[in-house]
Scaffold this active site. Structure first.
Site, mmCIF file in Angstrom:
data_model
loop_
_atom_site.group_PDB
_atom_site.id
_atom_site.type_symbol
_atom_site.label_atom_id
_atom_site.label_comp_id
_atom_site.label_asym_id
_atom_site.label_seq_id
_atom_site.Cartn_x
_atom_site.Cartn_y
_atom_site.Cartn_z
ATOM 1 N N SER A 186 0.523 2.132 -1.827
ATOM 2 C CA SER A 186 0.009 1.153 -2.723
ATOM 3 C C SER A 186 -1.358 0.811 -2.539
ATOM 4 C CB SER A 186 0.684 -0.194 -2.241
ATOM 5 O OG SER A 186 2.211 -0.080 -2.534
ATOM 6 N N ARG B 149 -0.384 -7.883 5.494
ATOM 7 C CA ARG B 149 -1.101 -6.659 5.598
ATOM 8 C C ARG B 149 -2.581 -6.872 6.373
ATOM 9 N NH1 ARG B 149 2.751 -5.988 4.443
ATOM 10 N NH2 ARG B 149 3.929 -4.625 2.516
ATOM 11 N N GLU C 201 -5.798 -2.006 -0.797
ATOM 12 C CA GLU C 201 -5.073 -1.895 0.587
ATOM 13 C C GLU C 201 -5.696 -0.876 1.577
ATOM 14 O OE1 GLU C 201 -0.883 -1.385 2.470
ATOM 15 O OE2 GLU C 201 -0.784 -2.319 0.636
#
Length: 358
Positions: A245, A163, A350
């Site tokens: 998420s 990520r 995130e």
């Protein structure tokens, strides 16, 4: 003239007004908007699909650029036989995936159903079900703010991580140094998928992990799996009013596994001596089940509250209707603190937090 609330441009549905809002539908308009904000000394916030942002209710005291460019071009065969596909930064990602499959190209099918725009996918190295953008990305065309030039980054030059990418790490006072204009992928012309890396997905398709399956069937299965977890945006389903998420899966020393309950899900990490843990499992085992809400925010009846964990998946923090950024962050803080207290592991958000923090 009042600008629209930024809550109207995000999948979580929170965020106050922008001082200045600019909509850009072409590369030239994007570049002009960025250069104009920089020349004025304005702070700059860039929004595509708005699926990875939590914006403060106070709004944004600067220029907000909403990228609305569109286009998917099957650009031709590469030297290795793969097919180049160019996608405008503002093009809805899932629509781009669907178009590549309709053209008989495989490679992106496991990334179906992910909300947001194509230009955001390399920034976060978006991934799901064992697939990542890094696996098939060819290059990214960007506007480099410090030089005022357009340039390209090949996949190898983007420093991809979990990520993460060079695009995400390189910022100017919190906004990107490199503004994505288009993304290009190298895909295969075939009816079956890229190797299915994720065990749950492979099992559901009746193949072994690492084998291929029918690409259209992979897309259908991924969309169904994501929908079952509230991870495909549906205006009628409050569980989908989220950033997906909220926390990344923590990457820790392998020795940490010894302090966790037997059977704690874990996966190999790229770095030697490290493992990746399941944030959803940690959250649930720390006492935060599906639908968890705070007194005065959601309570037990999430349908009547403002914010809670999704009733389908503990990783998503959802706007049940009327939530503000403080409501979303209150849930996030409680969950993060609870996991830290129970397991000694720090969870990290995130989505980008704009004007607010945990």
């Amino acid at each position: 003239m009042n600008t629209p609330l930024l809550s109207q441009m995000t999948t979580t549905g929170v965020g106050g007004p922008a001082r200045t809002l600019v909509r850009a539908a072409t590369e030239e308009e994007i570049v002009a908007a960025v250069a104009g904000a920089d020349s004025r000394g304005d702070k700059l916030l860039i929004i595509g699909g708005g699926s990875n942002l939590v914006i403060d209710d106070a709004g944004y005291d600067g220029t907000v650029l909403h990228i609305e460019s569109r286009g998917v071009e099957i650009a031709g065969e590469l030297g290795d036989g793969r097919i180049r596909v160019d996608i405008a930064a503002g093009h809805p990602w899932d629509d781009a995936v669907a178009q590549t499959l309709a053209a008989g190209l495989s490679g992106l099918e496991a990334l179906s159903g992910i909300p947001g725009s194509a230009g955001a996918t390399p920034v976060q190295n978006v991934g799901a079900y064992g697939a990542e953008v890094a696996h098939s990305l060819l290059e990214v065309r960007v506007f480099e703010r410090s030089t005022g030039r357009t340039t390209h980054f090949g996949s190898a030059g983007l420093g991809f991580g979990y990520r993460d990418s060079l695009l995400k790490r390189t910022t100017v006072e919190g906004s990107p140094e490199y503004v994505v204009l288009s993304v290009s992928f190298a895909l295969e012309r075939r009816a079956d998928s890229a190797p299915v890396r994720y065990k749950e997905l492979a099992n559901s398709l009746g193949v072994e992990a690492g084998e291929r399956a029918d690409a259209a069937a992979v897309r259908t299965k991924v969309l169904a799996l994501r929908a079952s977890k509230g991870m495909v945006f549906d205006p009628a389903d409050r569980d989908t009013y989220s950033t997906g998420s909220f926390f990344t899966n923590p990457i820790v020393d392998a020795s940490v596994l010894e302090s966790l309950p037997e059977g704690a899900p874990n996966f190999p990490a790229a770095e030697p001596g490290k493992i990746k843990l399941s944030a959803a499992w940690l959250i649930d085992r720390a006492g935060f089940g599906k639908g968890y809400g705070l007194p005065g925010i959601a309570g037990e009846d999430v349908a009547g509250g403002r914010a809670s964990l999704s009733t389908k998946h503990t990783l998503a923090i959802t706007n049940r209707g009327g939530a503000g950024s403080d409501d979303i962050l209150a849930i996030a803080r409680a969950v993060r603190a609870g996991v830290k207290e129970r397991f000694g592991i720090e969870l990290h958000n995130e989505p980008l937090l704009i004007g607010c923090s945990l």
